[in-house]
Design a protein around this motif. Sequence first.
Motif, PDB file in Angstrom:
ATOM      1  N   ASN A 111       4.860  63.109  83.557  1.00  0.00           N
ATOM      2  CA  ASN A 111       5.590  62.028  84.214  1.00  0.00           C
ATOM      3  C   ASN A 111       6.986  62.487  84.594  1.00  0.00           C
ATOM      4  N   LEU A 112       7.477  61.941  85.704  1.00  0.00           N
ATOM      5  CA  LEU A 112       8.821  62.252  86.197  1.00  0.00           C
ATOM      6  C   LEU A 112       9.605  60.956  86.369  1.00  0.00           C
ATOM      7  N   THR A 113      10.864  60.966  85.918  1.00  0.00           N
ATOM      8  CA  THR A 113      11.764  59.836  86.114  1.00  0.00           C
ATOM      9  C   THR A 113      13.093  60.350  86.660  1.00  0.00           C
ATOM     10  N   VAL A 114      13.562  59.746  87.756  1.00  0.00           N
ATOM     11  CA  VAL A 114      14.854  60.098  88.352  1.00  0.00           C
ATOM     12  C   VAL A 114      15.691  58.828  88.423  1.00  0.00           C
ATOM     13  N   GLU A 168      31.546  50.986  89.905  1.00  0.00           N
ATOM     14  CA  GLU A 168      31.512  50.781  88.456  1.00  0.00           C
ATOM     15  C   GLU A 168      30.182  51.210  87.843  1.00  0.00           C
ATOM     16  N   GLY A 169      29.304  51.779  88.633  1.00  0.00           N
ATOM     17  CA  GLY A 169      28.001  52.223  88.128  1.00  0.00           C
ATOM     18  C   GLY A 169      27.112  51.098  87.679  1.00  0.00           C
ATOM     19  N   ASN A 170      27.282  49.922  88.284  1.00  0.00           N
ATOM     20  CA  ASN A 170      26.502  48.752  87.868  1.00  0.00           C
ATOM     21  C   ASN A 170      25.190  48.602  88.629  1.00  0.00           C
ATOM     22  N   GLN A 171      24.912  49.557  89.518  1.00  0.00           N
ATOM     23  CA  GLN A 171      23.657  49.538  90.258  1.00  0.00           C
ATOM     24  C   GLN A 171      22.852  50.791  89.910  1.00  0.00           C
ATOM     25  N   THR A 172      21.560  50.612  89.771  1.00  0.00           N
ATOM     26  CA  THR A 172      20.701  51.727  89.368  1.00  0.00           C
ATOM     27  C   THR A 172      19.484  51.800  90.271  1.00  0.00           C
ATOM     28  N   LEU A 173      19.223  52.983  90.765  1.00  0.00           N
ATOM     29  CA  LEU A 173      18.027  53.255  91.561  1.00  0.00           C
ATOM     30  C   LEU A 173      17.134  54.170  90.730  1.00  0.00           C
ATOM     31  N   THR A 174      15.891  53.748  90.482  1.00  0.00           N
ATOM     32  CA  THR A 174      14.994  54.488  89.587  1.00  0.00           C
ATOM     33  C   THR A 174      13.702  54.840  90.309  1.00  0.00           C
ATOM     34  N   LEU A 175      13.379  56.119  90.294  1.00  0.00           N
ATOM     35  CA  LEU A 175      12.112  56.610  90.848  1.00  0.00           C
ATOM     36  C   LEU A 175      11.250  57.110  89.695  1.00  0.00           C
ATOM     37  N   LYS A 176       9.998  56.633  89.638  1.00  0.00           N
ATOM     38  CA  LYS A 176       9.067  57.067  88.598  1.00  0.00           C
ATOM     39  C   LYS A 176       7.774  57.557  89.237  1.00  0.00           C
ATOM     40  N   VAL A 177       7.316  58.722  88.783  1.00  0.00           N
ATOM     41  CA  VAL A 177       6.023  59.264  89.196  1.00  0.00           C
ATOM     42  C   VAL A 177       5.230  59.525  87.916  1.00  0.00           C
ATOM     43  N   GLN A 178       4.131  58.795  87.743  1.00  0.00           N
ATOM     44  CA  GLN A 178       3.333  58.894  86.526  1.00  0.00           C
ATOM     45  C   GLN A 178       1.984  59.542  86.822  1.00  0.00           C
ATOM     46  N   SER A 198       6.606  54.630  91.764  1.00  0.00           N
ATOM     47  CA  SER A 198       7.320  53.363  91.850  1.00  0.00           C
ATOM     48  C   SER A 198       8.804  53.619  92.086  1.00  0.00           C
ATOM     49  N   LEU A 199       9.430  52.706  92.812  1.00  0.00           N
ATOM     50  CA  LEU A 199      10.854  52.786  93.102  1.00  0.00           C
ATOM     51  C   LEU A 199      11.471  51.432  92.744  1.00  0.00           C
ATOM     52  N   GLY A 200      12.501  51.448  91.897  1.00  0.00           N
ATOM     53  CA  GLY A 200      13.115  50.218  91.440  1.00  0.00           C
ATOM     54  C   GLY A 200      14.605  50.206  91.661  1.00  0.00           C
ATOM     55  N   TYR A 201      15.128  49.010  91.872  1.00  0.00           N
ATOM     56  CA  TYR A 201      16.575  48.837  92.067  1.00  0.00           C
ATOM     57  C   TYR A 201      17.055  47.763  91.111  1.00  0.00           C
ATOM     58  N   ASN A 202      18.161  48.033  90.407  1.00  0.00           N
ATOM     59  CA  ASN A 202      18.691  47.097  89.428  1.00  0.00           C
ATOM     60  C   ASN A 202      20.194  46.956  89.622  1.00  0.00           C
TER      61      ASN A 202
END
Length: 290
Positions: free
Chosen positions: A232-235, A242-252, A283-287
């Motif tokens: 699995n890969l997570t980026v 302020e670093g209050n936003q997060t972009l997450t890419l996951k390949v399982q 999957s690509l997520g935004y928080n």
Amino acid sequence: DDAELINVNDFFPSLNSFRSLDEDTNLRFSYARTTARPSFKENSAAQIFDPITERFFIGNTDLNPSYINNIDLRYEKYGEGNQFFAFSTFYKHLTDPIEIVAFDFNTANQLIARNNEKASVFGVEIEYRKNLLDNSTKKLALNINSSFIYSRQRMSDGEYQGRVITEPTREIDPNRVLQGQSPFLINTGLTYTLPEKNLESSLFYNVQGKTLEVVGVGNIPDVYTDPFNNLNLTVIKKLGEEGNQTLTLKVQNILNDTRESYYDYFGEQQLPFSLYHLDRTISLGYNIKF
């Protein structure tokens, strides 16, 4: 109705001993008595049907809790920052181990949990963490945790006699591995961090060895799980001042491996028991935090 299946008063002693060999090195010894109680479906009168596999799980009201005596000896050495090394040996003695077995000679599609008399497990574990790169602009960390395990259990009289009747010309070893116990476990990961760019990527791999999933009976062979190679890969990228936003890419399941179990007839013939195609997942997520 209102049947009482398990009512026990248990005593679980434990002992932990610690010796510091120097300021970075420790030696630990521990003993503990633990238990593994049956689940609701195992210790009940329920008959549960799985419409996907078309198998029944039969509850068993005669199950007893398992009791385990655990002995561990561990050597550990700490380095700078995240760096760490540990080597452990362990031994477990199980009384009344609970195993998933085929119900009888004529119903290969029915499974049940049953107690066996006793079993033994011993092995070694290695844990290693190392910073391969560590400076103000980039960091690369390696993490390894691996165990190698040997288990031994004597067959019940019914299981052994069923094997002898099925294969009268074959010499049957009355001992076998413990159901559910993998012979090895490997977990490893690489984490690469760019602090100035708020970017972190992690690559994780884990696998366990061929494991006895269902204990056969008579002419019904044992069922083993095939090793599943899970990569699995997570980026993670932090955004905003302020670093209050997060972009997450996951390949399982990067290797696109399948979860497979098969009947193993004395190591000579293998027939499929179950096969799950998991496919690769991206999957690509935004928080955002307010």
